[in-house]
Design an enzyme around this catalytic site. Sequence first.
Site, PDB file in Angstrom:
ATOM      1  N   TYR A 195     -23.567  36.162 -41.515  1.00 59.30           N
ATOM      2  CA  TYR A 195     -23.166  37.529 -41.166  1.00 59.30           C
ATOM      3  C   TYR A 195     -21.697  37.766 -41.506  1.00 59.30           C
ATOM      4  CZ  TYR A 195     -22.514  41.784 -38.431  1.00 59.30           C
ATOM      5  OH  TYR A 195     -22.215  43.066 -38.038  1.00 59.30           O
TER       6      TYR A 195
ATOM      7  N   THR B 124     -25.019  48.110 -29.526  1.00 60.00           N
ATOM      8  CA  THR B 124     -26.124  48.527 -30.386  1.00 60.00           C
ATOM      9  C   THR B 124     -27.242  47.494 -30.293  1.00 60.00           C
ATOM     10  OG1 THR B 124     -25.463  47.347 -32.401  1.00 60.00           O
ATOM     11  CG2 THR B 124     -24.439  49.499 -32.009  1.00 60.00           C
TER      12      THR B 124
ATOM     13  N   ASP C 112     -33.675  53.878 -43.566  1.00 60.01           N
ATOM     14  CA  ASP C 112     -33.842  52.775 -42.624  1.00 60.01           C
ATOM     15  C   ASP C 112     -35.287  52.295 -42.712  1.00 60.01           C
ATOM     16  OD1 ASP C 112     -33.831  51.037 -40.264  1.00 60.01           O
ATOM     17  OD2 ASP C 112     -32.112  52.203 -39.568  1.00 60.01           O
TER      18      ASP C 112
ATOM     19  N   ASP D  26     -36.281  49.572 -47.395  1.00 57.09           N
ATOM     20  CA  ASP D  26     -35.335  48.470 -47.284  1.00 57.09           C
ATOM     21  C   ASP D  26     -34.215  48.716 -48.292  1.00 57.09           C
ATOM     22  OD1 ASP D  26     -33.982  46.003 -47.517  1.00 57.09           O
ATOM     23  OD2 ASP D  26     -35.790  44.846 -47.135  1.00 57.09           O
TER      24      ASP D  26
ATOM     25  N   ASN E 271     -24.139  51.483 -44.184  1.00 56.25           N
ATOM     26  CA  ASN E 271     -24.112  50.945 -42.822  1.00 56.25           C
ATOM     27  C   ASN E 271     -25.222  49.949 -42.497  1.00 56.25           C
ATOM     28  OD1 ASN E 271     -23.438  51.154 -39.793  1.00 56.25           O
ATOM     29  ND2 ASN E 271     -25.556  51.876 -39.870  1.00 56.25           N
TER      30      ASN E 271
END
Length: 255
Positions: free
Chosen positions: A152, A187, A42, A63, A86
Site C-alpha cells: 500500500y 472510511t 467504482d 475496475d 481516488n
Amino acid sequence: MTEPALDFSGRSALVTGAGSGIGAAVARWLDAHGIATLHLVDVNAEGMAALDLSCEVHRHVHDVSDPQFWGGFERAAGTLDHAVVNAGIALGGAPIAEQTFQHWRRVMAVNLDGAFLTLAAALRLMQANGGGSAVVTSSITAIKPVPGIGAYGVSKAGVAHMTRIAAAENAARGIRVNAVAPGGVDTAIWDSGEAFRKAVEDHGREGAIAAMGAGTPRGRFATADEIAGDIGYLLSDMAANVTGVVLNTDGGFSL
C-alpha cells in the site's frame, strides 16, 4: 452563496472510487458546488447508486485497472474539466519479507496501474479540452514508513511521484495536477484489516475508529468530507497557481 472561485457550474468531472469514503464525499462536494456532469467509477454499484446527486451523473461499474474500460470511457466521455484519481484498496498487509507476490500485484494493479490508466485518460481528455485540473489520492504512508503495509505504502508513493511528473508535463497546457496525502480517515478501507475487525467486535466501529485517532496529534481521524474539501480546493480556481503539490492532510500524524 458559493465563492465564485469554488463554483464548478457548467463543468464536468471524473471521480474514481466513488462508491464510498473519500470518493463519495468528493462527488457530494462537487454536486454542492455546482458541477454539471459527474462520471463516477467504482466496482461498488450499490454505493454509487445510493448517492443522491442533483447533477447529471454517469455511473460506471468497472475496475479501474482494466485498460479496455478506459479506452471506451475516452470515446464516450466527450469533454472533461476535472478528475479525482481516488480508487484504491488496502487488503490488509504483512512485512515485505512475508508479503506474497499475488497480494503485492493486486494492490499495485488497482492503486498504481489503475491510477496511471485513470490519470492518463483524464489528461488526454483535458488536453483536448484546453485545460483542467486533477487530484490524485496518495497517503501519508507514502511519506512516513509504516511497517506491515509495504504494498500500500509503495503504491501510494508511486502515485505521488506520478502526480509531480504529470504536473511538470502538463503545466504549459493549462492543466494542474496535485495530490492529497491523507492520514487516518474514517472510511471503509479499514474494514478489511483483521485487527480492526477484532476492535470492532470489542468496542463497536465508532469506538475502534476513535481509539485509533486518539493517538494522533489532532486526537481524531478525519472525516471523508474534510478530505473532500481539501480535494475540492485543489481542483478549484482558488488553487490556480498550485500544481505538482502533494498536500499532507494528516492531522499532524507525520510530525
